[in-house]
Design an enzyme around this catalytic site. Sequence first.
Site, mmCIF file in Angstrom:
data_model
loop_
_atom_site.group_PDB
_atom_site.id
_atom_site.type_symbol
_atom_site.label_atom_id
_atom_site.label_comp_id
_atom_site.label_asym_id
_atom_site.label_seq_id
_atom_site.Cartn_x
_atom_site.Cartn_y
_atom_site.Cartn_z
ATOM 1 N N GLU A 1 1.144 -1.371 0.178
ATOM 2 C CA GLU A 1 -0.192 0.112 -0.025
ATOM 3 C C GLU A 1 1.029 1.408 0.092
ATOM 4 O O GLU A 1 2.152 0.977 0.145
ATOM 5 C CB GLU A 1 -0.907 0.113 1.261
ATOM 6 C CG GLU A 1 -1.633 -1.297 0.882
ATOM 7 C CD GLU A 1 -2.696 -1.054 2.558
ATOM 8 O OE1 GLU A 1 -2.138 0.021 3.694
ATOM 9 O OE2 GLU A 1 -2.945 -2.430 3.136
ATOM 10 N N LYS B 1 2.154 4.611 1.664
ATOM 11 C CA LYS B 1 2.723 5.486 3.440
ATOM 12 C C LYS B 1 1.419 6.455 3.092
ATOM 13 O O LYS B 1 2.235 7.689 2.429
ATOM 14 C CB LYS B 1 3.522 4.743 4.074
ATOM 15 C CG LYS B 1 3.735 5.080 4.818
ATOM 16 C CD LYS B 1 5.027 5.039 5.917
ATOM 17 C CE LYS B 1 5.420 4.884 6.731
ATOM 18 N NZ LYS B 1 5.016 6.399 7.818
ATOM 19 N N ASP C 1 0.609 9.516 3.957
ATOM 20 C CA ASP C 1 1.451 11.163 5.181
ATOM 21 C C ASP C 1 0.214 12.079 6.074
ATOM 22 O O ASP C 1 -0.234 13.560 5.487
ATOM 23 C CB ASP C 1 2.374 12.068 4.531
ATOM 24 C CG ASP C 1 2.968 12.768 5.325
ATOM 25 O OD1 ASP C 1 3.446 12.171 5.972
ATOM 26 O OD2 ASP C 1 4.079 13.704 5.137
ATOM 27 N N TYR D 1 -8.291 7.380 5.554
ATOM 28 C CA TYR D 1 -8.469 5.996 4.275
ATOM 29 C C TYR D 1 -7.831 4.831 5.113
ATOM 30 O O TYR D 1 -7.157 5.288 6.082
ATOM 31 C CB TYR D 1 -7.037 6.332 3.258
ATOM 32 C CG TYR D 1 -6.763 6.849 2.065
ATOM 33 C CD1 TYR D 1 -8.299 6.389 1.726
ATOM 34 C CD2 TYR D 1 -5.966 7.586 1.437
ATOM 35 C CE1 TYR D 1 -8.265 7.358 -0.022
ATOM 36 C CE2 TYR D 1 -6.005 8.250 -0.062
ATOM 37 C CZ TYR D 1 -7.410 8.514 -0.638
ATOM 38 O OH TYR D 1 -7.678 8.466 -1.962
ATOM 39 N N LYS E 1 10.643 4.142 2.670
ATOM 40 C CA LYS E 1 10.406 5.597 2.766
ATOM 41 C C LYS E 1 11.679 5.914 1.125
ATOM 42 O O LYS E 1 12.312 5.205 1.334
ATOM 43 C CB LYS E 1 11.278 6.558 3.319
ATOM 44 C CG LYS E 1 10.562 6.107 4.865
ATOM 45 C CD LYS E 1 9.120 7.343 5.375
ATOM 46 C CE LYS E 1 9.057 7.570 6.335
ATOM 47 N NZ LYS E 1 9.935 8.781 7.278
ATOM 48 N N CYS F 1 9.064 49.275 1.359
ATOM 49 C CA CYS F 1 8.249 48.685 0.466
ATOM 50 C C CYS F 1 9.225 48.922 -0.675
ATOM 51 O O CYS F 1 8.465 49.543 -1.247
ATOM 52 C CB CYS F 1 6.882 49.005 0.657
ATOM 53 S SG CYS F 1 5.461 48.490 -0.052
ATOM 54 N N CYS G 1 5.487 50.800 -2.523
ATOM 55 C CA CYS G 1 5.108 52.084 -2.102
ATOM 56 C C CYS G 1 6.335 53.036 -1.972
ATOM 57 O O CYS G 1 5.724 53.763 -1.070
ATOM 58 C CB CYS G 1 3.808 52.188 -1.824
ATOM 59 S SG CYS G 1 3.842 51.366 -0.065
ATOM 60 N N CYS H 1 4.599 46.234 5.666
ATOM 61 C CA CYS H 1 4.428 47.710 4.627
ATOM 62 C C CYS H 1 3.637 48.325 5.270
ATOM 63 O O CYS H 1 2.040 47.789 5.697
ATOM 64 C CB CYS H 1 4.163 47.439 3.011
ATOM 65 S SG CYS H 1 3.894 49.312 2.523
ATOM 66 N N CYS I 1 -0.552 51.835 -0.715
ATOM 67 C CA CYS I 1 0.387 51.225 -1.680
ATOM 68 C C CYS I 1 -0.647 50.047 -2.151
ATOM 69 O O CYS I 1 -1.792 49.440 -1.922
ATOM 70 C CB CYS I 1 0.491 49.644 -0.367
ATOM 71 S SG CYS I 1 1.947 48.781 -0.534
HETATM 72 S S1 IVH Z 1 -0.679 -0.069 8.340
HETATM 73 C C1 IVH Z 1 1.249 -2.059 12.781
HETATM 74 N N1 IVH Z 1 -0.601 1.389 6.181
HETATM 75 O O1 IVH Z 1 2.142 5.068 9.623
HETATM 76 C C2 IVH Z 1 1.135 -0.610 12.251
HETATM 77 N N2 IVH Z 1 -0.238 2.380 8.558
HETATM 78 O O2 IVH Z 1 4.825 3.838 11.409
HETATM 79 C C3 IVH Z 1 0.066 -0.476 10.987
HETATM 80 N N3 IVH Z 1 1.057 5.152 7.119
HETATM 81 O O3 IVH Z 1 2.138 5.910 11.585
HETATM 82 C C4 IVH Z 1 0.246 0.266 10.198
HETATM 83 N N4 IVH Z 1 0.039 5.065 5.759
HETATM 84 O O4 IVH Z 1 -0.311 5.149 10.627
HETATM 85 C C5 IVH Z 1 -0.197 1.011 7.666
HETATM 86 N N5 IVH Z 1 -0.580 1.986 4.169
HETATM 87 C C6 IVH Z 1 -0.595 2.033 5.849
HETATM 88 C C7 IVH Z 1 -0.283 3.580 6.061
HETATM 89 C C8 IVH Z 1 0.140 4.032 7.237
HETATM 90 C C9 IVH Z 1 -0.204 5.237 6.231
HETATM 91 C C10 IVH Z 1 1.027 4.847 9.084
HETATM 92 C C11 IVH Z 1 0.366 5.136 9.795
HETATM 93 C C12 IVH Z 1 1.613 5.301 10.987
HETATM 94 C C13 IVH Z 1 2.788 4.759 10.332
HETATM 95 C C14 IVH Z 1 3.524 3.976 10.507
#
Ligand code: IVH
Length: 667
Positions: A111, A113, A115, A221, A310, A404, A407, A422, A428
């Site tokens: 999946e 990750k 943010d 999500y 990451k 400024c 002006c 300003c 201005c």
């Molecule tokens: S699974 C046991 N799936 O990433 C932990 N986490 O350090 C299970 N996060 O703050 C987490 N997208 O909120 C999972 N598709 C995803 C994610 C996800 C973002 C975040 C989660 C947590 C951090 C994990």
Amino acid sequence: MNPQEQIQILTDKINYYNHQYYMNSESEISDYEFDNLLEQLQALEAQYPDLVRPDSPSHRVGGAIAKEFESVTHRFPMLSLGNTYNAQELIDFDERVQKGLEGQQYEYICELKFDGVALSVWYENGVIVKGVTRGDGVRGDDITANVKTIKTLPLKVQATGLPVQFEVRGEGFLPLSSFEAINKEREDIGEALLANPRNAASGTFKMQDSSVVAKRKLDFYVYQFLSETDTFATHEESLHWLKSAGFNISDTWEKCRNIQDVLAFIEKWEDKRHSLPLNTDGIVVKINSFTQREQLGFTAKSPRWAIAYKYKAESASTTLESISYQVGRTGNITPVANLKPVHLAGTVVKRASVHNANEIERLDLHIGDTVFVEKGGEIIPKITGVDLSKRKDSFEEIHFPEVCPECSTPLIRKEGEANHYCPNEKGCPPQIKGKIEHFIQRKAMNIENIGTETIESFYQKGLLNSPADLYTLKKEDMEGMEGFKAKSINNILSGIEKSKEIPFKQVLFAIGIRYVGATVAEKLTNHFLTIDSLEKATYEELIQVPEIGDRIAQSIVAYFQDNENVQFIDSLKKAGLQFVHIPTEIVVEGNALEGKTFVISGVFQNFGRDELKTKIEANGGKVLSGVSKKLNYLLAGAEAGPSKIEKAEKMGVSIISEEDFLAMLVA
Ligand code: IVH
């Protein structure tokens, strides 16, 4: 039908339309009909508070105000994930999994990750009961009222075959488009900008007033289903169920047969992820089978069955060519770096934000420097550092301007603030034009047919120096100006005329008191009802109003102490703008005007125009916007529109004075 049944039917109906709208992008009924249903439900709920269902859609609009969030112990600790930064570390992870599963076949689910902010949402008998933040992983904050405002989160699900208690976890986030809109509004009212969508989301989830949260368009999500008893055999199965039950699942997940597939998934999304509606900073690899997850278990901090990868922060280096200084509506000066165009995260970057003078100093920027630009969580890239090995003696140091750039007024920097301003508010050019742009925007006076270019031409021609000048614009002023034909002139004038009906809360936002955004303006109008009582309000009275803090209160007091501002408001009053709050609920006073229609024009002695409107409606009459044959009365005050009077005379409509009107009420 008894109230309980009525509430039940309305709740289910509205939840269904909500789901169709937010999850399936289908509007089966008009906004008007939808609002009507919601109003009916809210009225019933107000009458029978004990019958409010936990999945009531009225929770979506918020209203609950939390002084402090209660602390809740998670039923299952909310762990974090181990991080990897390259292919080798992932291959090492896969080897550990292989060993742990002792030769069994296994699959991964990959999946993105997301943010945002990790949230846990609890359901009981299919109904949402709690929304909790991650906190320290063991205990989090109960933010249920705020979580319920998320439009894509089902408040109730069909739970046949499911455990009585279950929990979904996922990422709460602010879509990038909402984040940009919030920052645009903040910039507009002189508020400091929110640093990035993640901070904005986390700040929003912790707001005390859930009705403010509801306006921010949070989303969620889901990426995990949890219960005491086994419900699904695989993660894949749970994702399919979650989706069919109406949860928002990002369709970006994929099943991978081995670590090579995982690496391909990572590559596939490296650039493509920038087209998603939210920021992502990596991917998450999870074992699909729940039995195998159990076999692998956990370390003290994180599961052994999942890991995060990451992506490298997107950065590039390029040349800093110059710095421009932009002047905002509130006089704030923003330095912007002009860069030699460079490719970064799927776009060509030519400009980067530098925030303020401190930042220029901190980075020790010189013109000609090779700088590193990065797109972190932010949409506008920022300069993160300088390649000093490329610095030449000839590169000029950057000095923040003392005056400024527009002006030439000496700039000021308030104590404790990072920004320069300003102070020449009224002279201005970008501040003047910015105030007019702010005034006419949709959320303010909603004057159509006037854009930035029109404001520019009118300003150049000396026709517009303040928003109040809009109301003295005449046809003759515009005639003969390049690009202004009779039709566009008419459109402009009718747009301005129409703005006189805009409700007080929008007018208050439009006049542009610093820190008074649309939401604050609404709170103030609800509380003080008229501009006159707001003007008289003391600092102490102002801070009594929920959500009005020290900074806003000071700004309002200072605004009304300035005589020029008071004169500005006077001229808007004379123009006929609404400065009185009309409560939506009309208190019936009588039926003397039953079935009669009125058009109001001009200025009156005893009433503001909006007060008159309320008075007419409270006595059974109706207010129309234009004179027609069907109209009964044109209620004409001083300086009533001559064209309206002429039309009324022609059509045989009675023209009455304020006195005549008062006489009708007691008749
Ligand atoms: S699974 C046991 N799936 O990433 C932990 N986490 O350090 C299970 N996060 O703050 C987490 N997208 O909120 C999972 N598709 C995803 C994610 C996800 C973002 C975040 C989660 C947590 C951090 C994990």
